[in-house]
Every structure is written in C-alpha cells, then in structure tokens.
Motif scaffolding. Structure first.
Motif, PDB file in Angstrom:
ATOM      1  N   GLU A   1       0.817  -1.219   0.000  1.00 28.91           N
ATOM      2  CA  GLU A   1       0.000   0.000   0.000  1.00 28.91           C
ATOM      3  C   GLU A   1       0.849   1.266   0.000  1.00 28.91           C
ATOM      4  O   GLU A   1       0.439   2.310   0.513  1.00 28.91           O
ATOM      5  CB  GLU A   1      -0.961   0.017   1.191  1.00 28.91           C
ATOM      6  CG  GLU A   1      -1.956  -1.126   1.180  1.00 28.91           C
ATOM      7  CD  GLU A   1      -2.942  -1.049   2.325  1.00 28.91           C
ATOM      8  OE1 GLU A   1      -2.790  -0.136   3.175  1.00 28.91           O
ATOM      9  OE2 GLU A   1      -3.853  -1.886   2.383  1.00 28.91           O
ATOM     10  N   HIS A   2       2.058   1.168  -0.581  1.00 30.53           N
ATOM     11  CA  HIS A   2       2.849   2.380  -0.756  1.00 30.53           C
ATOM     12  C   HIS A   2       2.323   3.193  -1.927  1.00 30.53           C
ATOM     13  O   HIS A   2       2.452   4.431  -1.933  1.00 30.53           O
ATOM     14  CB  HIS A   2       4.334   2.025  -0.993  1.00 30.53           C
ATOM     15  CG  HIS A   2       4.960   1.329   0.183  1.00 30.53           C
ATOM     16  ND1 HIS A   2       4.816   1.774   1.480  1.00 30.53           N
ATOM     17  CD2 HIS A   2       5.736   0.204   0.242  1.00 30.53           C
ATOM     18  CE1 HIS A   2       5.474   0.967   2.303  1.00 30.53           C
ATOM     19  NE2 HIS A   2       6.043   0.006   1.568  1.00 30.53           N
ATOM     20  N   VAL A   3       1.753   2.514  -2.933  1.00 32.70           N
ATOM     21  CA  VAL A   3       1.172   3.191  -4.085  1.00 32.70           C
ATOM     22  C   VAL A   3      -0.260   2.681  -4.255  1.00 32.70           C
ATOM     23  O   VAL A   3      -0.707   1.761  -3.557  1.00 32.70           O
ATOM     24  CB  VAL A   3       2.001   2.940  -5.368  1.00 32.70           C
ATOM     25  CG1 VAL A   3       3.420   3.482  -5.210  1.00 32.70           C
ATOM     26  CG2 VAL A   3       2.047   1.445  -5.706  1.00 32.70           C
ATOM     27  N   GLU A   4      -0.964   3.279  -5.209  1.00 35.90           N
ATOM     28  CA  GLU A   4      -2.358   2.902  -5.457  1.00 35.90           C
ATOM     29  C   GLU A   4      -2.443   1.456  -5.943  1.00 35.90           C
ATOM     30  O   GLU A   4      -1.658   1.009  -6.780  1.00 35.90           O
ATOM     31  CB  GLU A   4      -2.947   3.856  -6.497  1.00 35.90           C
ATOM     32  CG  GLU A   4      -4.475   3.910  -6.489  1.00 35.90           C
ATOM     33  CD  GLU A   4      -5.063   2.872  -7.408  1.00 35.90           C
ATOM     34  OE1 GLU A   4      -6.169   2.383  -7.127  1.00 35.90           O
ATOM     35  OE2 GLU A   4      -4.404   2.551  -8.418  1.00 35.90           O
ATOM     36  N   GLY A   5      -3.419   0.662  -5.405  1.00 36.78           N
ATOM     37  CA  GLY A   5      -3.478  -0.776  -5.643  1.00 36.78           C
ATOM     38  C   GLY A   5      -3.784  -1.171  -7.068  1.00 36.78           C
ATOM     39  O   GLY A   5      -3.428  -2.277  -7.499  1.00 36.78           O
ATOM     40  N   GLY A   6      -4.432  -0.311  -7.841  1.00 36.27           N
ATOM     41  CA  GLY A   6      -4.784  -0.669  -9.207  1.00 36.27           C
ATOM     42  C   GLY A   6      -3.693  -0.423 -10.223  1.00 36.27           C
ATOM     43  O   GLY A   6      -3.898  -0.698 -11.424  1.00 36.27           O
TER      44      GLY A   6
END
Length: 601
Positions: A95-100
């Motif tokens: 969850e450091h970046v957007e999951g998609g």
C-alpha cells in the motif's frame, strides 16, 4: 525514469530497494504512502518505461518476458519487464502506491504484445494469482483484470487456441468469487448470432426426404433463441409439430448395441467439434450416430427446462395446454435417451442431475445473486472478552423503574382524570348490550359477542367486579353476563324470566337436598313417631316453620331426630306411602346407615 532503469539492474528482492527508488524519483510528501497526484505521476512514468522496454524487446527480436535477462546469471534470472512488474506488485501489496497500478500495467502489456508473448505474460499473471487476489488489490483492479481477460479471449481463436482460452476461463473462475455478478448472465440473454446454415433447396439424387431434412435443421433456430418459441401460438405449434416429426423418426429407427459400441467416445472427445455438419448427404449417417442423437435430444430437454424455469412473470409462464405438451414431449425424449446406447440410463441420470443444478442456479440469479461465501467466525480469546454486567433496576426492568421515577416527579399523575383507566362493568358491556337490541340490525360478523378478545376481557372484568353476572355465563353464554339494566326492555324481560325459573329450580333442589340428610339418620320405631305427632299437635303453627329450619340443620349434622322432626317428615310423605316409610331407592334395615352418612358423622 532513469532512476527506475537503474533499479531494474539491481538483483535481489524488491523490498530492499523498491520504496527507496520511489522516494528518489517522486520525492513524496509522505515517506511511505503517495497521495493522489503523486500516484498519477508515478503511473505515467511506469507506463512510459514499460512501453520503451516492450519496444526495445521487439526490436531485439527476443520474447518480451525474457528481454534484458542478465548474462551473469546464466540465463536463469528474470527479464527487465518481469522485474519491473515485481517491483510495482510489491509497492501495491504494501500500500505504498495505489493498488490498481499493477493491473493497469498488465493491461497495457497485453495490448502491446503478440499472442505468443501474451501466453508468457498470462503465465506470469497465473503465478501471482494469490497476491493479485488479496482483498486490498482485488477491490481496486478486478474490473481492469476482467477487461484484460475479455480482450484476450476476443483476440484468440476458439478453434485453434482452445487450451489458452481454457486457461483464461479457469483463471477467471478462481480469481473472481462464485457470486460475482459480472460473470453471471442476469438477464438471460441468448447468443442469437450462432446461426446454423443448411440447404434450402433439394439437391439432385437426394435419397432422404428433404422435408424431413429441413424440418430437422430448422429446430436449431428455436434452440438458439428459446424465448421466441412461446411468443406466439403459431410458432409454438410449428415447433411442437417439428419436434414430434423428429422424435417419431428416432423412434422408428432405434439403435442397436453394436451401433452404439462402434463409436469410441474416448477418441471422439479428442476430435470434438462445436457444431455438426449440415450437409444433406450426411443426414443418413448422422441419424445412426448415438452422440448426434444425444446432442439433439439434450437440446430439447434444455429448451423444455427453460420454458418451465422458475422466476418468470405471469405473462411469460406457459399455459396449461403448453405444459401438457411439454410434459408429453419430455417423456418421449427421456425414453429415447434411455434406450440410446451405450449406457443410456446412466447418461439420462447425469443429464437430469445437471438440469436440477441448473434450476438451482436460476433461483439463485432470480434472488439477486446472494454471496455463497461466509466469513469464518473469529475465536475470541477468553482474556480479551470482558463480561458486561447487566444493569439492575429497582423494579425489575427499565420501563417500570422509569414509571416509578415519573411518579416521584409528578405526584398528580395517578389522580389525573384524563389518564387511561380500567372501564367499569357498565361502560365495558354497553357495546354488547346495544348489539343485542334487535332494532339495531347489527350483522353477525360485526357483533361484539363474536370478538374473542372483547369477550375474554369482559369475563375478566366480571370475575373481579360482578360475580353474579359472571355466574350466568355457564348457562346463558356471554350475553347473560351483560348487566340487566343495560339491556332493552324486551330483551331484559326474556333474561329476567330465565332468572326466575332458575331461582325456582334452585329452591326445589334445596328442598330435595334435605332428604339425603334424613335418610342418614337411624330409623326410629313407629311408637316414637306417634309420640312425635302428639307433640306437633300441641305446638303452635307459627313455630313449625322455625322448627323446620332447625330440622334441616339437625339432620345435616346427623343428630337424633326429635318428635317435631318426625311430624315434619310425615307431613312431607306422599299419600301413597305409609308414615315412617322410606323411599324405594333408600330402603335400609333399622339401625343401618348409608356409607355417605358415615363420612358426615
């Protein structure tokens, strides 16, 4: 972008350098999580880098999933593109970046690759299925993954790429939950584009009836679009007539066990074709093929099952006549499947089981596709569970305690004339008394005596406040409980007459009740009776009544009769009975007593 290029050359797990690389390239406001604008900037950088890597791999002529593999590893390491995907997948998982973001890169990669390279890309997707299926990633990218797989299926050939298509479908079945609505045909739309082409004109030298040929293959139009069969009565009659012709032909040419065993079904599965050939020259051979017959008969059962399927509107349901025709045709089809070799009974049993499951599936879709999965119950640790003490109320429960508090705050609440009170007997029975008036014309269904709750409450009130009226219930019913002063004059006189008759009967019963007491006494000699008669003659007439009351009391207590008692008994004896004679059913010897007298004594 150069920072990410250098990161691709780093060997080792992504967790050792992935987050540091993002911090150097983006310089985010937060150290561990990017905001919306930063996520968009990072996604644009990665999509551009991925496009350049694919272009370089195409120019080099290498497969894109092995492009850039380090020579020092002996060709066993990852290529640059899988390494980049691993870095992004790690950042999304933590969850450091957007999951998609990882799903968007996979979609871009499949769109830029050939079908040969897509097989390797899809192999990578299958290997990361457990991570991609986690809830935090699945919720963000399930629609993108569904769109990616559907695009691959459109690009593949259903005849030549059957295995790859099966891999994609199996992945979707495992990746999405069973209750996912996107994989369900909610509206029940049929694939009407699947047309079966057959010859319209009879060729020269045709040995089989061409009308039968056209009738046989015209059924495929109904099988591909079942709702059209029941839209008009003319179409339904045409369909049933065509089915009857085909079934009669099958029944007239039964297959033997030798013909059934001549077909090797294990080899047939390998060379299985989706559709049969419709050439008129093959019609005779196809009619002798057991699998061909089963194919047509199974289509009939599926269509009949659709017409009887639950969850339809009233207008879409078949009529009674159609139901009877469906039942008769369905029985004929099942008999033909049962006698079709090889193993006809086993095959029919399997088909019935499959159709039963299909009906359950229809019910599930009709109910809105509720989820099948249930979350496991969490086992609570005994130490973490804190038992809450139940509150103790002064009067047993919250409501009574609250009422008690209100009475302290408002002492005049109990004396308020407007408060709800228990009605009196006269007020409660007044509606029933009005219904008893024949001039009111109350219908029986609206009569208060037919209201069980009203009568039950009235009996409770009468048992507490009007015991005399309550006693009249056993003889006159609920109308006898009504106080007489509420009744109309004509109704009141009727009940008053009944009351006087009852009082007379009660007095008569009291008079008869004195005889058993007398019979309990010891019989006295006739001389004593004569002596008693002389004493009664001397006594005053006015005292006889008082003595009669005393006689009743004395005899009930079993005391010795006095001369006055003997005189009273002789006066009550009928004329046809001699003085001192007892009743026939109470005869006893002098000095003998009845068993009941012993109890009284």
């Amino acid at each position: 972008m150069e920072i990410f290029r250098r990161a691709l050359s780093i060997t080792g797990p992504p967790e050792s350098f992935a987050l540091q690389t993002v911090q150097e390239a983006i310089k985010p406001q937060r150290q561990t999580k990017l905001v919306l604008d930063e996520n968009q900037l990072l996604e644009n950088i990665l999509r551009t880098l991925l496009q350049e890597l694919v272009s370089s791999a195409v120019q080099s002529g290498e497969p894109i999933m092995v492009y850039g593999r380090s020579v020092a590893d002996g060709g066993a390491g990852l290529g640059q593109i899988p390494h980049l995907l691993d870095i992004v997948l790690y950042l999304c998982e933590k969850e450091h970046v957007e999951g998609g973001m990882i799903f968007q890169l996979l979609e871009d990669l499949t769109e830029m690759s050939t079908m040969i390279d897509c097989k390797d890309i899809f192999g990578y997707i299958e290997s990361k299925q457990d991570i991609l299926g986690k809830q935090e990633l699945f919720a963000r990218g399930k629609l993108v993954m569904l769109r990616t797989c559907n695009q691959l299926l459109r690009r593949l050939s259903k005849a030549n790429d059957v295995v790859f298509c099966g891999r994609i479908l199996m992945f979707l079945a495992h990746f999405f939950p069973l209750s996912e609505r996107s994989a369900v045909n909610i509206k029940g739309v049929f694939n009407t584009s699947n047309e079966t082409k057959y010859e319209k004109d009879a060729p020269e030298g045709f040995s089989i009836d061409f009308n039968f040929y056209k009738t046989f293959w015209s059924l495929q139009e109904c099988f591909s679009n079942p709702p059209s069969v029941a839209q008009a009565p003319s179409k339904w009659h045409k369909f049933t007539a065509s089915v009857a012709v085909v079934l009669s032909a099958f029944e007239a040419q039964p297959l033997s066990d030798e013909e059934g065993n001549a077909n090797n079904f294990e080899e047939e599965v390998v060379a299985f074709s989706i559709k049969y050939l419709t050439s008129s020259k093959l019609m005779g051979l196809e009619l002798k093929d057991p699998s061909f017959r089963r194919h047509i008969l199974l289509q009939c059962l599926i269509l009949f099952d659709y017409l009887k399927a639950p969850g339809k509107n009233e207008k879409d349901m078949p009529t009674e006549a159609m139901k009877e025709e469906i039942k008769s045709c369905e029985d004929r089809v099942k008999k033909l499947l049962e006698v079709t070799p090889p193993k006809g009974k086993e095959f029919l049993r399997c088909i019935e089981h499959i159709l039963e499951r299909e009906r359950n599936w229809v019910w599930w879709k009709r109910d809105g596709c509720p989820p099948f999965e249930k979350q496991p119950m969490e086992k609570k640790v005994a130490q973490d569970v804190v038992k809450k003490r139940r509150p103790r109320w002064r009067l047993g429960n919250k409501e009574l305690s609250q009422l008690w508090k209100w009475s302290d705050a408002n002492p005049n609440a109990l004396t308020d004339p407007q408060r709800v009170q228990t009605p009196s007997i006269l007020e409660y029975w007044k509606p029933l008394a009005e219904d008893m008036d024949e001039g009111a014309g109350i219908e029986p269904e609206y009569h208060h005596k037919n209201n069980k709750v009203y009568c039950w409450k009235g009996l409770r009130f009468s048992a507490r406040q009007d015991l005399e009226g309550f006693s009249r219930f056993t003889e006159y019913g609920i109308e006898g409980v009504v106080p007489p002063e509420l009744l109309p004059p004509e109704v009141r006189s009727k009940y008053q007459g009944k009351t006087s008759d009852r009082s007379k009967r009660s007095k008569k019963d009291e008079t008869k009740g004195a005889h058993p007491g007398e019979e309990q006494q010891i019989a006295t000699p006739a001389g004593e009776g004569d002596e008693g008669g002389r004493h009664d003659t001397e006594a005053a007439p006015a005292s006889m009544d008082m003595e009669g009351v005393a006689v009743a009391g004395n005899t009930s207590r079993g005391s010795t009769p006095t001369p006055e008692d003997d005189q009273k008994r002789r006066s009550e004896t009928p004329d046809d009975r001699e003085p001192g004679q007892l009743e026939p059913d109470g005869e006893m010897e002098p000095g003998e007593m009845e068993p009941e007298a012993d109890l009284d004594i």
